[in-house]
Design an enzyme around this catalytic site. Sequence first.
Site, PDB file in Angstrom:
ATOM      1  N   LYS A  54       3.324   4.292  -1.255  1.00  0.00           N
ATOM      2  CA  LYS A  54       3.649   5.566  -1.951  1.00  0.00           C
ATOM      3  C   LYS A  54       4.552   6.115  -2.168  1.00  0.00           C
ATOM      4  CE  LYS A  54      -1.593   4.975  -1.828  1.00  0.00           C
ATOM      5  NZ  LYS A  54      -2.095   4.281  -0.738  1.00  0.00           N
TER       6      LYS A  54
ATOM      7  N   LYS B 203      -4.169  10.940   4.942  1.00  0.00           N
ATOM      8  CA  LYS B 203      -3.526  10.630   5.975  1.00  0.00           C
ATOM      9  C   LYS B 203      -2.132  11.168   7.069  1.00  0.00           C
ATOM     10  CE  LYS B 203      -3.986   7.227   2.805  1.00  0.00           C
ATOM     11  NZ  LYS B 203      -5.586   6.558   2.637  1.00  0.00           N
TER      12      LYS B 203
ATOM     13  N   ASP C 160       1.270  19.037  19.056  1.00  0.00           N
ATOM     14  CA  ASP C 160       1.348  20.748  19.964  1.00  0.00           C
ATOM     15  C   ASP C 160       2.108  21.195  18.061  1.00  0.00           C
ATOM     16  OD1 ASP C 160       0.662  19.496  22.045  1.00  0.00           O
ATOM     17  OD2 ASP C 160       2.577  18.714  22.501  1.00  0.00           O
TER      18      ASP C 160
ATOM     19  N   HIS D 235       0.744  -1.430   0.294  1.00  0.00           N
ATOM     20  CA  HIS D 235       0.081   0.063  -0.138  1.00  0.00           C
ATOM     21  C   HIS D 235       0.455   0.893   0.125  1.00  0.00           C
ATOM     22  CE1 HIS D 235      -3.031   2.906   1.706  1.00  0.00           C
ATOM     23  NE2 HIS D 235      -3.374   1.929   0.383  1.00  0.00           N
TER      24      HIS D 235
ATOM     25  N   ASP E  65      16.741  10.107  -8.288  1.00  0.00           N
ATOM     26  CA  ASP E  65      18.378  10.695  -8.203  1.00  0.00           C
ATOM     27  C   ASP E  65      19.095  10.168  -6.982  1.00  0.00           C
ATOM     28  OD1 ASP E  65      18.333  10.470 -11.231  1.00  0.00           O
ATOM     29  OD2 ASP E  65      18.253  12.651 -10.890  1.00  0.00           O
TER      30      ASP E  65
ATOM     31  N   HIS F 197      -9.290  11.217   1.735  1.00  0.00           N
ATOM     32  CA  HIS F 197      -8.505  10.006   1.875  1.00  0.00           C
ATOM     33  C   HIS F 197      -7.144  10.690   2.255  1.00  0.00           C
ATOM     34  CE1 HIS F 197      -5.929   6.949  -0.642  1.00  0.00           C
ATOM     35  NE2 HIS F 197      -6.815   6.655  -0.512  1.00  0.00           N
TER      36      HIS F 197
END
Length: 413
Positions: A114, A297, A302, A112, A119, A295
């Site tokens: 991404k 996350k 603080d 899952h 470089d 969608h």
Amino acid sequence: MKQRWTSGNKITLLENGEQFFPRVFEVIAAARQEVVLETFILYEDKVGKALHSALLAAAANGARVDVTVDAFGSPDLSDEYIASLTSAGVKIHVFDPAPKLFRRINYFRRMHRKIVVVDGVRAFVGGINYSADHLGDFGPEAKQDYAIEIEGPIVGQIRKFAYDAIVEGNPDRRWYQRRPKSFADAVPKSPPVTGTADAMFVWRDNHHHRRDIERHYRVAIRLARRRVIIANAYFFPGYAFLRELRKAARRGVEVTLILQGNPDMRIVQIAAAMLYHHLLRAGVRIYEYCDRPLHGKVALVDDEWATVGSSNLDPLSLTLNLEANVMIRDRTFNRQLADNLQNLMQNSCKRIEAADLQESSALRQVRSFFLFPLLRRFPAWAGWLPAHAPKLTPLRAAQIRNGADRLDEKAWS
């Protein structure tokens, strides 16, 4: 590879496909040495075609290009799409492929993450897949999401992780063989210090890092003194996580959750709503984002700590899927993310109050009797599911001719 705080990084927040896609495609197309990319979803829509063009440009520049897609999330790439990439020298790896008949039910232990590294000096990590539903012009179902662009020493760790994942997934490697050197070992990089942010790359796997992302969340919440803001698409964490949120709220921390109010999957909102009364009673503030499916996350604590990544706060992400987040200590980034989330709450969210919950006390008691034992135990139960070691299968165009599901593991290259 150890997970450790690394100083001297520059972190830039990217919101939705409108900010993410132009930037990541520009960087990929300009690559001169290497591109390594992992994604759960790659669709052959306008976004997938733009990525295709950027990858071809990188290959034409002489860069080594490795792309890993999840077989469940990216099942429908055409022969032409694959052939034009592999013919240009792009290496495409498919995570845990399955016969077509079983592909859509092989739901557990997915890749899952991404991640993009270019470089060895620039990386992207977040929750945004390569599909048109991350763009506003997709319509009411367009997703609200986040990623980050990273420069600095932490990029070297992300790069090594991404290449090591390819080596570990080699189908020709046997359990008794030594781990071969990866491209990351052969071509070391030393990204320069470019900013003031401390960063830690944290991943979840099914071996030695099963609970690492959740552990960092819980420690940050436990140390919170002023505020906690969590924006997460799929929210159904375990009992220990909920306990930390409630304890923080009861000691005076302003704990805020931003969850789905316009869900892409109805069951997601139903599951999260089962926790509302328990959290509201402890003083946790709950907002539902209503403009379109959430969608994201992301979270902050603080004025310094934040995280962006691929991990939801549900059983799949916390106990089964392979995930990656970046933990960040930087006041400037924290403030930028806080301003963004405050804007969501003020302009696009509905605050949930106890009076909004339409259920009887008796029903709530019955549900809690079954729900909270489940929340206490689901991490252990999930661990009983097969913890196989999924393989990466390299694709060549000839292997997917006419829609056939023929994946020759001997084609590793």
